[in-house]
Design an enzyme around this catalytic site. Structure first.
Site, PDB file in Angstrom:
ATOM      1  N   ILE A 171       1.796   5.052  -5.208  1.00  0.00           N
ATOM      2  CA  ILE A 171       1.474   4.656  -3.837  1.00  0.00           C
ATOM      3  C   ILE A 171       2.368   5.389  -2.838  1.00  0.00           C
ATOM      4  O   ILE A 171       1.931   5.746  -1.736  1.00  0.00           O
ATOM      5  CB  ILE A 171       1.578   3.125  -3.654  1.00  0.00           C
ATOM      6  CG1 ILE A 171       0.951   2.690  -2.320  1.00  0.00           C
ATOM      7  CG2 ILE A 171       3.024   2.656  -3.735  1.00  0.00           C
ATOM      8  CD1 ILE A 171      -0.526   2.945  -2.211  1.00  0.00           C
ATOM      9  N   SER A 181      14.904   6.819  -6.544  1.00  0.00           N
ATOM     10  CA  SER A 181      13.969   6.514  -7.613  1.00  0.00           C
ATOM     11  C   SER A 181      14.676   6.692  -8.944  1.00  0.00           C
ATOM     12  O   SER A 181      15.516   7.586  -9.088  1.00  0.00           O
ATOM     13  CB  SER A 181      12.747   7.431  -7.549  1.00  0.00           C
ATOM     14  OG  SER A 181      11.879   7.207  -8.640  1.00  0.00           O
ATOM     15  N   ARG A 182      14.315   5.858  -9.928  1.00  0.00           N
ATOM     16  CA  ARG A 182      14.946   5.982 -11.238  1.00  0.00           C
ATOM     17  C   ARG A 182      14.447   7.194 -12.010  1.00  0.00           C
ATOM     18  O   ARG A 182      15.108   7.667 -12.932  1.00  0.00           O
ATOM     19  CB  ARG A 182      14.680   4.720 -12.060  1.00  0.00           C
ATOM     20  CG  ARG A 182      15.431   3.498 -11.565  1.00  0.00           C
ATOM     21  CD  ARG A 182      15.100   2.270 -12.384  1.00  0.00           C
ATOM     22  NE  ARG A 182      13.695   1.909 -12.246  1.00  0.00           N
ATOM     23  CZ  ARG A 182      13.135   0.878 -12.875  1.00  0.00           C
ATOM     24  NH1 ARG A 182      13.864   0.129 -13.692  1.00  0.00           N
ATOM     25  NH2 ARG A 182      11.861   0.591 -12.693  1.00  0.00           N
ATOM     26  N   LYS A 223       3.256  -4.225  -0.382  1.00  0.00           N
ATOM     27  CA  LYS A 223       2.682  -5.479  -0.854  1.00  0.00           C
ATOM     28  C   LYS A 223       2.641  -5.505  -2.383  1.00  0.00           C
ATOM     29  O   LYS A 223       2.536  -4.440  -3.012  1.00  0.00           O
ATOM     30  CB  LYS A 223       1.282  -5.688  -0.256  1.00  0.00           C
ATOM     31  CG  LYS A 223       0.234  -4.632  -0.682  1.00  0.00           C
ATOM     32  CD  LYS A 223      -0.422  -4.993  -1.991  1.00  0.00           C
ATOM     33  CE  LYS A 223      -1.238  -3.868  -2.542  1.00  0.00           C
ATOM     34  NZ  LYS A 223      -1.679  -4.109  -3.931  1.00  0.00           N
ATOM     35  N   ASP A 251      -2.788  -7.951  -7.851  1.00  0.00           N
ATOM     36  CA  ASP A 251      -2.184  -6.825  -7.120  1.00  0.00           C
ATOM     37  C   ASP A 251      -3.209  -6.204  -6.176  1.00  0.00           C
ATOM     38  O   ASP A 251      -2.922  -6.037  -4.990  1.00  0.00           O
ATOM     39  CB  ASP A 251      -1.619  -5.793  -8.092  1.00  0.00           C
ATOM     40  CG  ASP A 251      -0.958  -4.637  -7.356  1.00  0.00           C
ATOM     41  OD1 ASP A 251       0.192  -4.794  -6.926  1.00  0.00           O
ATOM     42  OD2 ASP A 251      -1.608  -3.588  -7.197  1.00  0.00           O
TER      43      ASP A 251
END
Length: 310
Positions: A13, A35-36, A89, A167
């Site tokens: 996303i 970010s991992r 969201k 979701d």
């Protein structure tokens, strides 16, 4: 001057929507990413928000695009540093976390935006305006998509807190809570859980509004072929249909005017709204869509379905 923004969670996303919209926005400048697993080319990248904020004191706002479980921890950290926060969201893993974040943001004097991108779909404002002053007799939500297309390999979505079919289903709930003139509540539900998963893959919900009008919802995460994101509303003044996730609107079969379309038709106005909130030192933390999801988990009948694998 554009607000210096960092993005946390560089997944699908973020790459499909957030990064292109931020790059085109006059209100924001992407300053860093965390970010991992991957970074963002051309900006400073880190493996955690804590590292990012320590190294980049110029960051004024963050967009949190990580899965909902664990997101509140990053939001609390950002708020404690005086940084404005946009929450993808659903805003967090639980309603209690969102309430806590709202209190913290107010005390810190920073903006907290629990974003619902589907509310910014092109036809949603027109649908809301058309429904004002009309009596709803019935409504139906049909939200059917293929999880293997939209969330390929994303195991977290079927883990506790991932919400499964809710979701995408919460997108529909974010629209109807925005456009319907009366509040509504869940009366009964049926949730189908794969035998090997902790979140539902399909759901049937029966709501009722304050005037007694029925609102039915059918959610399906295994739908192949043409994807369906439709909301139909029967009123005393005609029948309104929102289709394609709120992108198109018809009244009694006749197309009605709507806003600009395009691949970023929802996220561009969403970020413009975030910029206004920051400028006005306001927050926008509406949990109505999320509350309906919680109600479904609370009173919905649980049915076991076949095992699921990506």
């Amino acid at each position: 001057m554009p607000v210096k923004l960092a993005i946390v969670g560089v997944g699908k996303i973020a790459r499909d929507q957030h990064l292109p919209v931020i790059a085109a926005s006059p209100d924001f400048e992407l300053a860093a990413a965390a970010s991992r697993s991957t970074g963002v080319e051309g900006v400073k990248s880190f493996t955690s928000l804590a590292e990012l904020l320590d190294a980049c004191p110029e960051v004024e706002a963050v967009s949190l695009c990580t899965p909902p479980v664990g997101r509140a921890q990053d939001a609390r950290l950002a708020i404690s540093r005086g940084v404005h926060v946009l929450l993808e969201k659903p805003p967090a893993a639980t309603l209690s976390e969102v309430d806590d974040l709202a209190r913290r943001a107010q005390a810190a004097g920073v903006t907290l935006f629990a974003s619902w991108h589907s509310r910014f779909a092109p036809a949603v404002p027109a649908a809301k305006a058309w429904l004002q002053g009309r009596t709803v007799r019935a409504a139906r939500i049909t939200w059917k998509e293929d999880v293997r297309v939209w969330h390929p390999g994303q195991e977290w979505i079927f883990a506790p807190g991932g919400m499964g079919v809710f979701d995408p289903g919460v997108n529909a709930l974010s629209i109807v809570t925005e456009i319907l003139p009366e509040t509504f509540a869940l009366r009964r539900g049926r949730l189908v859980f794969p035998s090997n998963r902790q979140a539902p893959i399909a759901a049937e919900l029966a709501f009722e509004d304050a005037r007694g009008a029925p609102i039915a919802a059918e959610l399906d995460f295994l739908h192949t072929g043409d994807q369906r994101w439709d909301i139909e509303v029967e009123t005393d003044g005609g029948r309104l249909v929102l289709s394609k996730g709120g992108s198109e609107m018809t009244v009694d079969g006749t197309a009605a005017t709507a806003g600009a379309h395009g691949p970023h038709a929802e996220y561009a106005p969403l970020y413009a709204h975030f910029a206004r909130l920051i400028a006005e030192r306001r927050s926008d933390v509406d949990v109505a869509p999320f509350r309906h999801v919680a109600d479904a988990f609370m009173i919905g009948e649980r049915v076991e379905g076949p095992a699921f694998a990506f």
